[in-house]
Design an enzyme around this catalytic site. Structure first.
Site, PDB file in Angstrom:
ATOM      1  N   GLN A   5       4.558  -3.391  15.387  1.00  9.18           N
ATOM      2  CA  GLN A   5       3.138  -2.970  15.671  1.00  9.18           C
ATOM      3  C   GLN A   5       2.390  -3.716  16.748  1.00  9.18           C
ATOM      4  OE1 GLN A   5       1.135  -4.111  11.850  1.00  9.18           O
ATOM      5  NE2 GLN A   5       2.770  -2.838  10.787  1.00  9.18           N
ATOM      6  N   HIS A  52       0.242  -6.667  11.881  1.00 10.40           N
ATOM      7  CA  HIS A  52      -1.296  -6.856  11.441  1.00 10.40           C
ATOM      8  C   HIS A  52      -2.027  -7.476  12.360  1.00 10.40           C
ATOM      9  CE1 HIS A  52      -0.228  -6.799   6.965  1.00 10.40           C
ATOM     10  NE2 HIS A  52       0.390  -5.756   7.532  1.00 10.40           N
ATOM     11  N   GLU A  88      -9.149   0.850   2.321  1.00  6.05           N
ATOM     12  CA  GLU A  88     -10.571   0.842   2.042  1.00  6.05           C
ATOM     13  C   GLU A  88     -11.325   1.321   3.177  1.00  6.05           C
ATOM     14  OE1 GLU A  88     -11.729  -3.184   1.643  1.00  6.05           O
ATOM     15  OE2 GLU A  88     -10.708  -3.595  -0.186  1.00  6.05           O
ATOM     16  N   TYR A 129     -15.345  -9.503   2.616  1.00  7.03           N
ATOM     17  CA  TYR A 129     -14.894  -8.157   1.945  1.00  7.03           C
ATOM     18  C   TYR A 129     -13.665  -8.256   1.198  1.00  7.03           C
ATOM     19  CZ  TYR A 129     -18.519  -5.910   4.650  1.00  7.03           C
ATOM     20  OH  TYR A 129     -19.726  -5.747   4.942  1.00  7.03           O
ATOM     21  N   TYR A 140       3.973  -4.351  -1.553  1.00 10.11           N
ATOM     22  CA  TYR A 140       4.766  -3.562  -1.638  1.00 10.11           C
ATOM     23  C   TYR A 140       6.190  -3.333  -2.468  1.00 10.11           C
ATOM     24  CZ  TYR A 140       2.481  -2.542   2.845  1.00 10.11           C
ATOM     25  OH  TYR A 140       1.438  -2.191   3.849  1.00 10.11           O
TER      26      TYR A 140
HETATM   27 CA    CA Z   1     -11.931  -5.284   0.554  1.00 11.01          CA
END
Ligand code: CA
Length: 398
Positions: free
Chosen positions: A98, A160, A263, A273, A284
Site C-alpha cells: 500500500q 494503512h 464506514e 470516531y 480478518y
Molecule cells: Ca468509527
C-alpha cells in the site's frame, strides 16, 4: 388511583424523556448497508486512458488538464485529449504494497501560485510513514519541493497510510493518516491500531494544517500539551475518501474497516470516531475486535457497509451532468468494484444506495469540469474512466 397530579406529571415527564432519548439514539443509528444494493442505470462508461500503473489520486487543473498520481511514484499530467506526460521532480517515494505515491491536490490559489501537494510513503519496510510535500509546478517540473509534514510515529510494514486531502473553505488542508496496520504490527507496547485513540500520535487521525504546513490556531488541541496540535479528529482506521459538500460545509469521509464494517462518517472538529474500541468490523480471522458498536462520547458513522466495499475516493456531486444526482455522495469501492451512489435527502439523511458497476477496483472518484464523473481503477494497467448519461435516454431517476 393514589397518584397525585404532581406524581403523574413527573411520570409523564419521565416517559417523555425516555422516548426522547430513545428517538435520539435511533436517529443517530447508522444506515446499515447489507450488500444487496440495486444496480443503477441510465449511464455509460468510456475508458479514456489505459495502462496507468495503479493510479491513486487525481486533481483537475484550471485549464481542464489533470494531474494523476501512480502509486509506483510517477506524477502524470493528462491533457484534454487524454494523453499523459510525466512531471519531473517528485520526491523519493517508498513503494511497496500500500506504500507509494498517494494523493495530489492543488493549492486553492493554484491559478496564481502554481503550488501542488503530494502525499506519499517515505522510509523503508522496517521504518516508514506518511509525508506531505508541497511544490511549485512549472510546466512539467516540480520546483521548490518542501516536505511540510511527516508522521511522528514510524511504523513497520506496508499497510494503512491513509491518505486523502481535502480543503476547507478557510484554505486549511485536512488529510487522513491511517492507523499503521493490522495486528501483529506493534508500536509502543501495543498493537499499532491503538494509536488511533492516542492524542499524541498522528496515526489513525484526520489532521489539519495551514497551506504552509503550520498549525491553525483554532485546531481542537492547539496549545494543549496533552495532544498533537495538528489533530482534527481521532479514532480512524484508514480513511481513503474525503470530500467537502460545498453547499452544507459538511466533511464526509469513507473509512476502511477490517472484515466488514467500512464506514461513512461526517468529520467534526475534535470528534472521536471510535476505532478500535467501537466498530462494526471484525478481525480478518473472523474473531471479534470489540462487542461495542457505539459509545457515548464517540461519533457514530452515518452509514456502515456491513459487507465491505473497501472504500476509496469520495465525491459530493454538484455537477450538471446528472441533475438528479446533485448533492449525492459517490464512494469508490476497491473490493466491490463499483461506485456507490449514496442518495441523500435535502437534510443530508441517507435514503439508500445504488451501484454504478465499473468491473475493476475503483481507487478514486472525481467530478470533472464538464460535470461528468471520472474514476481511476487500481490495476497493473489502471484506467481513467468517464461516467456520463446514457445517450438518448432520460437521465437516471433519483
Ligand atoms: Ca468509527
Amino acid at each position: 388511583m393514589i397518584f397525585t397530579l404532581k406524581n403523574e406529571t413527573i411520570i409523564l415527564g419521565f416517559i417523555c424523556g425516555i422516548l426522547f432519548f430513545a428517538f435520539q439514539a435511533r436517529a443517530a443509528d447508522p444506515f446499515l448497508s447489507k450488500g444487496d444494493v440495486p444496480e443503477s442505470g441510465g449511464f455509460r462508461t468510456v475508458t479514456l486512458l489505459k495502462n496507468l500503473d495503479h493510479p491513486w489520486g487525481m486533481a483537475w487543473l484550471p485549464d481542464g488538464n489533470m494531474l494523476v498520481t501512480e502509486r509506483s511514484g510517477k506524477l502524470l499530467l493528462v491533457d484534454k485529449a487524454f494523453s499523459a506526460q510525466q512531471v519531473q521532480g517528485v520526491p523519493k517515494v517508498y513503494v511497496n504494497g500500500q506504500a507509494g505515491l498517494l494523493d495530489v491536490t492543488l493549492h486553492p490559489d493554484f491559478s496564481t501560485n502554481r503550488i501542488i501537494y503530494l502525499s506519499y510513503a517515505h522510509g523503508r519496510r522496517t521504518e516508514n510513514g506518511l509525508r506531505v510535500a508541497k511544490a511549485k509546478m512549472e510546466n512539467l517540473v516540480l520546483k521548490d519541493v518542501q516536505v511540510i509534514f511527516e508522521v511522528s510515529q514510524k511504523k513497520f510494514g506496508t499497510q494503512h497510510f491513509g491518505s486523502r486531502f481535502v480543503w476547507l473553505p478557510d484554505k486549511t488542508l485536512l488529510f487522513s493518516v491511517g492507523d499503521g496496520g493490522n495486528p501483529p504490527v506493534w508500536l509502543n507496547g501495543g498493537f499499532i491500531r491503538n494509536q488511533a485513540q492516542d492524542t499524541k500520535s498522528h496515526l489513525g487521525k484526520v489532521l489539519r494544517m495551514r497551506a504552509d504546513g503550520t498549525v491553525p490556531a483554532d485546531n481542537p488541541f492547539s496549545g494543549s500539551s496533552e495532544a498533537d496540535p495538528l489533530i482534527w479528529s481521532i479514532g480512524h482506521r484508514n480513511i481513503q475518501g474525503l470530500a467537502v459538500d460545498p453547499l452544507t460545509g459538511k466533511v464526509w469521509s469513507s473509512e476502511h474497516g477490517a472484515l466488514g464494517g467500512d464506514e461513512l462518517n461526517i468529520i467534526e472538529k475534535g470528534g472521536n470516531y471510535g476505532w478500535p474500541e467501537v466498530t462494526y468490523s471484525r478481525e480478518y480471522t473472523g474473531f471479534s475486535i470489540t462487542d461495542e458498536r457505539s459509545r457515548p462520547g464517540m461519533i457514530n458513522p452515518k452509514l456502515v457497509w456491513l459487507k465491505a466495499i473497501a472504500p476509496s475516493g469520495l465525491l459530493v456531486y454538484t455537477g450538471n451532468g446528472f441533475l438528479q444526482w446533485q448533492g449525492d455522495l459517490f464512494a469508490g469501492g476497491l473490493v466491490s468494484q463499483n461506485v456507490r451512489r449514496i442518495d441523500l435527502d435535502a437534510n443530508g439523511n441517507i435514503q439508500g444506495e445504488q451501484s454504478i458497476r465499473i468491473g475493476a477496483r475503483v481507487r478514486d472518484v472525481s467530478q470533472g469540469p464538464d460535470g461528468m464523473i471520472y474514476v481511476l481503477t487500481d490495476e497493473d494497467a489502471g484506467k481513467l474512466i468517464r461516467i456520463s448519461p446514457a445517450p438518448g435516454k432520460a437521465p437516471p431517476s433519483p
